[in-house]
Design a protein around this motif. Structure first.
Motif, PDB file in Angstrom:
ATOM      1  N   GLY A  59       0.827  -1.203   0.000  1.00 44.08           N
ATOM      2  CA  GLY A  59       0.000   0.000   0.000  1.00 44.08           C
ATOM      3  C   GLY A  59       0.856   1.245   0.000  1.00 44.08           C
ATOM      4  O   GLY A  59       1.486   1.566  -1.004  1.00 44.08           O
ATOM      5  N   VAL A  60       0.922   1.921   1.155  1.00 43.84           N
ATOM      6  CA  VAL A  60       1.691   3.162   1.239  1.00 43.84           C
ATOM      7  C   VAL A  60       3.198   2.916   1.168  1.00 43.84           C
ATOM      8  O   VAL A  60       3.950   3.833   0.885  1.00 43.84           O
ATOM      9  N   LEU A  61       3.636   1.703   1.406  1.00 44.35           N
ATOM     10  CA  LEU A  61       5.053   1.369   1.349  1.00 44.35           C
ATOM     11  C   LEU A  61       5.316   0.486   0.141  1.00 44.35           C
ATOM     12  O   LEU A  61       4.929  -0.679   0.113  1.00 44.35           O
ATOM     13  N   ALA A  62       5.948   1.059  -0.869  1.00 42.14           N
ATOM     14  CA  ALA A  62       6.363   0.299  -2.045  1.00 42.14           C
ATOM     15  C   ALA A  62       7.856   0.533  -2.199  1.00 42.14           C
ATOM     16  O   ALA A  62       8.331   1.657  -2.073  1.00 42.14           O
ATOM     17  N   ASP A  63       8.605  -0.536  -2.450  1.00 41.04           N
ATOM     18  CA  ASP A  63      10.046  -0.397  -2.527  1.00 41.04           C
ATOM     19  C   ASP A  63      10.633  -1.565  -3.299  1.00 41.04           C
ATOM     20  O   ASP A  63      10.024  -2.630  -3.419  1.00 41.04           O
ATOM     21  N   GLU A  64      11.838  -1.334  -3.814  1.00 43.57           N
ATOM     22  CA  GLU A  64      12.628  -2.394  -4.430  1.00 43.57           C
ATOM     23  C   GLU A  64      14.036  -2.267  -3.880  1.00 43.57           C
ATOM     24  O   GLU A  64      14.592  -1.163  -3.836  1.00 43.57           O
ATOM     25  N   TYR A  65      14.606  -3.391  -3.433  1.00 44.77           N
ATOM     26  CA  TYR A  65      15.917  -3.355  -2.793  1.00 44.77           C
ATOM     27  C   TYR A  65      16.579  -4.718  -2.874  1.00 44.77           C
ATOM     28  O   TYR A  65      15.925  -5.726  -3.160  1.00 44.77           O
ATOM     29  N   VAL A  66      17.885  -4.750  -2.619  1.00 42.87           N
ATOM     30  CA  VAL A  66      18.654  -5.995  -2.631  1.00 42.87           C
ATOM     31  C   VAL A  66      19.225  -6.223  -1.238  1.00 42.87           C
ATOM     32  O   VAL A  66      19.819  -5.322  -0.643  1.00 42.87           O
ATOM     33  N   LEU A  67      19.032  -7.447  -0.737  1.00 43.41           N
ATOM     34  CA  LEU A  67      19.589  -7.853   0.548  1.00 43.41           C
ATOM     35  C   LEU A  67      20.699  -8.866   0.322  1.00 43.41           C
ATOM     36  O   LEU A  67      20.583  -9.741  -0.547  1.00 43.41           O
ATOM     37  N   ALA A  68      21.782  -8.735   1.101  1.00 46.24           N
ATOM     38  CA  ALA A  68      22.876  -9.703   1.096  1.00 46.24           C
ATOM     39  C   ALA A  68      22.693 -10.623   2.300  1.00 46.24           C
ATOM     40  O   ALA A  68      22.432 -10.145   3.409  1.00 46.24           O
ATOM     41  N   TYR A  69      22.807 -11.938   2.074  1.00 42.92           N
ATOM     42  CA  TYR A  69      22.555 -12.935   3.118  1.00 42.92           C
ATOM     43  C   TYR A  69      23.823 -13.678   3.521  1.00 42.92           C
ATOM     44  O   TYR A  69      24.690 -13.927   2.690  1.00 42.92           O
ATOM     45  N   GLU A  70      23.861 -14.043   4.808  1.00 41.26           N
ATOM     46  CA  GLU A  70      24.892 -14.917   5.353  1.00 41.26           C
ATOM     47  C   GLU A  70      24.193 -15.943   6.242  1.00 41.26           C
ATOM     48  O   GLU A  70      23.175 -15.639   6.863  1.00 41.26           O
ATOM     49  N   TYR A  71      24.770 -17.135   6.303  1.00 40.59           N
ATOM     50  CA  TYR A  71      24.133 -18.243   7.010  1.00 40.59           C
ATOM     51  C   TYR A  71      25.119 -18.901   7.964  1.00 40.59           C
ATOM     52  O   TYR A  71      26.288 -19.088   7.620  1.00 40.59           O
ATOM     53  N   ALA A  72      24.616 -19.308   9.140  1.00 42.15           N
ATOM     54  CA  ALA A  72      25.408 -20.160  10.020  1.00 42.15           C
ATOM     55  C   ALA A  72      25.592 -21.494   9.306  1.00 42.15           C
ATOM     56  O   ALA A  72      24.770 -21.878   8.463  1.00 42.15           O
TER      57      ALA A  72
END
Length: 151
Positions: A59-72
């Motif tokens: 709704g009021v929050l629309a966004d596009e972004y990239v997240l970097a992941y790390e795992y145990a």
């Protein structure tokens, strides 16, 4: 500086099953209300996603972004951070911590720290964070338990 928020939920499945759902980024649009599209941009040699692009529309929050992941190594902790500022976010850091319980369930602890690009009063930001985290944990629980029953 962003404040960190943490919430937990108990999911009726093993930590491995919960981690499998969390790491299946391609299926997020099937069970996460605000996620419209995901794309694994990069992977580690073991096949786990190292960077994922998200397209959100809440709704009021629309966004596009990239997240970097790390795992145990045992995937009991999954961490991420925002690769670059987006239209709505200056920064984002988060994690899922998965702890197996003696009864076969898993306690999932979700920690999130977001610094928005747009101004928002602290009280409204905290309420929004709580709603986002509540929804994320409840949707994760529903997805894991529903898909676990189907197997």
């Amino acid at each position: 500086m962003a404040d960190s928020s943490t919430q937990s939920i108990v999911v009726g499945a093993s930590p491995e099953r919960v981690a499998a759902v969390i790491c299946d980024f391609a299926r997020y649009p099937e069970w996460t209300d605000a996620v419209r599209r995901t794309e694994v941009v990069e992977e580690y040699e073991d096949g786990y996603a190292s960077q994922v692009r998200f397209t959100l529309d809440a709704g009021v929050l629309a966004d596009e972004y990239v997240l970097a992941y790390e795992y145990a190594e045992d995937v009991s902790r999954i961490e991420w951070h925002l690769v670059a500022p987006s239209k709505m976010q200056r920064s984002q850091r988060g994690s899922y911590d998965l702890v197996g319980n003696p009864d076969g369930t898993t306690t999932v602890t979700y920690t999130l720290e977001v610094e928005l690009s747009v101004g928002m009063l602290g009280m409204f930001r905290r309420k929004a964070e709580k709603m986002i985290m509540d929804a994320a944990l409840k949707q994760l629980k529903r997805r894991v338990e529903d898909t676990g029953a189907a197997r």
